[in-house]
Write an enzyme that holds these catalytic residues in place. Sequence first.
Site, PDB file in Angstrom:
ATOM      1  N   GLN A   1       2.655  -1.669  -5.209  1.00  0.00           N
ATOM      2  CA  GLN A   1       2.127  -0.927  -4.070  1.00  0.00           C
ATOM      3  C   GLN A   1       3.253  -0.146  -3.387  1.00  0.00           C
ATOM      4  O   GLN A   1       3.005   0.653  -2.509  1.00  0.00           O
ATOM      5  CB  GLN A   1       1.485  -1.906  -3.070  1.00  0.00           C
ATOM      6  CG  GLN A   1       0.310  -2.670  -3.634  1.00  0.00           C
ATOM      7  CD  GLN A   1      -0.061  -3.863  -2.755  1.00  0.00           C
ATOM      8  OE1 GLN A   1      -0.833  -3.738  -1.818  1.00  0.00           O
ATOM      9  NE2 GLN A   1       0.545  -5.002  -3.028  1.00  0.00           N
TER      10      GLN A   1
ATOM     11  N   ASP B   1       8.570   3.264  -2.997  1.00  0.00           N
ATOM     12  CA  ASP B   1       9.999   3.515  -3.222  1.00  0.00           C
ATOM     13  C   ASP B   1      10.278   3.536  -4.730  1.00  0.00           C
ATOM     14  O   ASP B   1       9.402   3.209  -5.529  1.00  0.00           O
ATOM     15  CB  ASP B   1      10.854   2.440  -2.526  1.00  0.00           C
ATOM     16  CG  ASP B   1      10.628   1.024  -3.074  1.00  0.00           C
ATOM     17  OD1 ASP B   1      10.408   0.090  -2.284  1.00  0.00           O
ATOM     18  OD2 ASP B   1      10.661   0.863  -4.316  1.00  0.00           O
TER      19      ASP B   1
ATOM     20  N   HIS C   1       0.039   3.165  -5.091  1.00  0.00           N
ATOM     21  CA  HIS C   1      -0.041   3.855  -3.796  1.00  0.00           C
ATOM     22  C   HIS C   1       0.826   5.111  -3.780  1.00  0.00           C
ATOM     23  O   HIS C   1       1.149   5.654  -2.719  1.00  0.00           O
ATOM     24  CB  HIS C   1       0.374   2.908  -2.658  1.00  0.00           C
ATOM     25  CG  HIS C   1      -0.608   1.820  -2.434  1.00  0.00           C
ATOM     26  ND1 HIS C   1      -0.313   0.687  -1.695  1.00  0.00           N
ATOM     27  CD2 HIS C   1      -1.882   1.647  -2.853  1.00  0.00           C
ATOM     28  CE1 HIS C   1      -1.369  -0.112  -1.683  1.00  0.00           C
ATOM     29  NE2 HIS C   1      -2.325   0.437  -2.376  1.00  0.00           N
TER      30      HIS C   1
ATOM     31  N   ALA D   1      11.800 -13.319  -2.764  1.00  0.00           N
ATOM     32  CA  ALA D   1      11.679 -12.883  -4.163  1.00  0.00           C
ATOM     33  C   ALA D   1      13.025 -12.769  -4.870  1.00  0.00           C
ATOM     34  O   ALA D   1      13.140 -13.108  -6.046  1.00  0.00           O
ATOM     35  CB  ALA D   1      10.958 -11.533  -4.196  1.00  0.00           C
TER      36      ALA D   1
HETATM   37  N1  APR Z   1      10.336 -12.040  -0.692  1.00  0.00           N
HETATM   38  C1  APR Z   1       9.006 -12.191  -0.951  1.00  0.00           C
HETATM   39  N2  APR Z   1       8.019 -11.877  -0.066  1.00  0.00           N
HETATM   40  C2  APR Z   1       8.417 -11.422   1.138  1.00  0.00           C
HETATM   41  C3  APR Z   1       9.780 -11.250   1.496  1.00  0.00           C
HETATM   42  C4  APR Z   1      10.757 -11.590   0.517  1.00  0.00           C
HETATM   43  N3  APR Z   1      12.053 -11.463   0.756  1.00  0.00           N
HETATM   44  N4  APR Z   1       9.841 -10.770   2.776  1.00  0.00           N
HETATM   45  C5  APR Z   1       8.543 -10.646   3.194  1.00  0.00           C
HETATM   46  N5  APR Z   1       7.700 -11.044   2.223  1.00  0.00           N
HETATM   47  C6  APR Z   1       6.240 -11.039   2.226  1.00  0.00           C
HETATM   48  C7  APR Z   1       5.605 -11.247   3.596  1.00  0.00           C
HETATM   49  O1  APR Z   1       5.417 -12.632   3.845  1.00  0.00           O
HETATM   50  C8  APR Z   1       4.286 -10.505   3.438  1.00  0.00           C
HETATM   51  O2  APR Z   1       3.305 -11.395   2.911  1.00  0.00           O
HETATM   52  O3  APR Z   1       5.857  -9.739   1.822  1.00  0.00           O
HETATM   53  C9  APR Z   1       4.602  -9.426   2.395  1.00  0.00           C
HETATM   54  C10 APR Z   1       4.681  -7.996   2.924  1.00  0.00           C
HETATM   55  O4  APR Z   1       3.389  -7.627   3.264  1.00  0.00           O
HETATM   56  P1  APR Z   1       3.037  -6.166   3.854  1.00  0.00           P
HETATM   57  O5  APR Z   1       4.036  -5.791   4.849  1.00  0.00           O
HETATM   58  O6  APR Z   1       1.609  -6.227   4.255  1.00  0.00           O
HETATM   59  O7  APR Z   1       3.240  -5.201   2.609  1.00  0.00           O
HETATM   60  P2  APR Z   1       2.234  -4.946   1.387  1.00  0.00           P
HETATM   61  O8  APR Z   1       1.444  -6.153   1.034  1.00  0.00           O
HETATM   62  O9  APR Z   1       3.012  -4.299   0.312  1.00  0.00           O
HETATM   63  O10 APR Z   1       1.246  -3.840   2.042  1.00  0.00           O
HETATM   64  C11 APR Z   1       0.270  -3.284   1.213  1.00  0.00           C
HETATM   65  O11 APR Z   1      -0.384  -1.712   2.871  1.00  0.00           O
HETATM   66  O12 APR Z   1       0.553  -0.565   4.554  1.00  0.00           O
HETATM   67  C12 APR Z   1      -0.029  -0.420   3.341  1.00  0.00           C
HETATM   68  O13 APR Z   1       0.279   1.184   1.657  1.00  0.00           O
HETATM   69  C13 APR Z   1       0.943   0.186   2.357  1.00  0.00           C
HETATM   70  O14 APR Z   1       1.499  -0.523   0.128  1.00  0.00           O
HETATM   71  C14 APR Z   1       1.285  -0.963   1.428  1.00  0.00           C
HETATM   72  C15 APR Z   1       0.063  -1.838   1.532  1.00  0.00           C
END
Ligand code: APR
Length: 251
Positions: A86, A89, A106, A233
Amino acid sequence: MRVLVLTGAGVSAESGIPTFRGKDGYWRNLDPARLATPEAFEKNPKLVWEWYRERRQRIRNAQPNAAHEAIANLAQHAHEFLLITQNVDDLHARAGLPKEKMVQIHGDIFLTRCSRCDFGFTERKHEHEHEHEQEQEEEEENVVPRCAKRDALMRPGVVWFGEQLPWNEVQRVEGYLGGGVCDLVIVAGTTATFGYIIDWAMRAAAPNGELIEVNPEETPLSQFATRLVREPAAIALPRLVDQLVAQPPEL
Ligand code: APR
């Protein structure tokens, strides 16, 4: 092994790229409705471009981390592999993951395309080079680029809220899922906010593939996982992949 990996912003967090909904996430301080919707772009394209240029610069200054590298390593060893990210980058690609093994569902923040026609999409390489010089100037002056063909506004090549997913990319995902069950599905660094992420993960792992969630926090996908790894991760994925490569499971 037939492998599917799904990633979100959490995988790039350790490269200094903010997540969206985590602590200090973009959506904590900024309103997505003002920055990541077609309506927002219609209303104030200059503000939207300012934000995307800022993010492009932050990504250019960032480096892929051990999580991106572990995923690229897994792709090399797996018999069949696809990453659905998603993330807009380019850190997965810069970690060495070939484009044909990745779907940016995305979009790609470094792509600029016409908001009316598909100009800027196909001649990616050329367009990119061309865009770069011009972009430098436009970036300094924070100009909103215009389409050379239609004189319409150019926009970042990402999927905004309320927009359809890119059809070609969805077809690639469906093609891979249609190619058979996956022995291993890893979902890392996403809140799995969008139903299609959970749907693809579960369909890929059904009926008895391994579904591993790597995320310090619980998500709507956790209940369906066969294994939960509540760690960052960049720590969990290198260990997981090294174990798999060292001792491939009996299939
Ligand atoms: N390692 C693993 N997971 C992590 C880490 C890490 N170091 N740091 C944070 N997280 C987890 C958080 O706990 C959270 O569950 O990554 C997740 C980030 O979630 P979001 O900020 O919601 O990002 P994402 O799921 O990619 O969002 C989906 O939403 O805003 C739109 O288009 C945008 O692609 C994006 C989509």
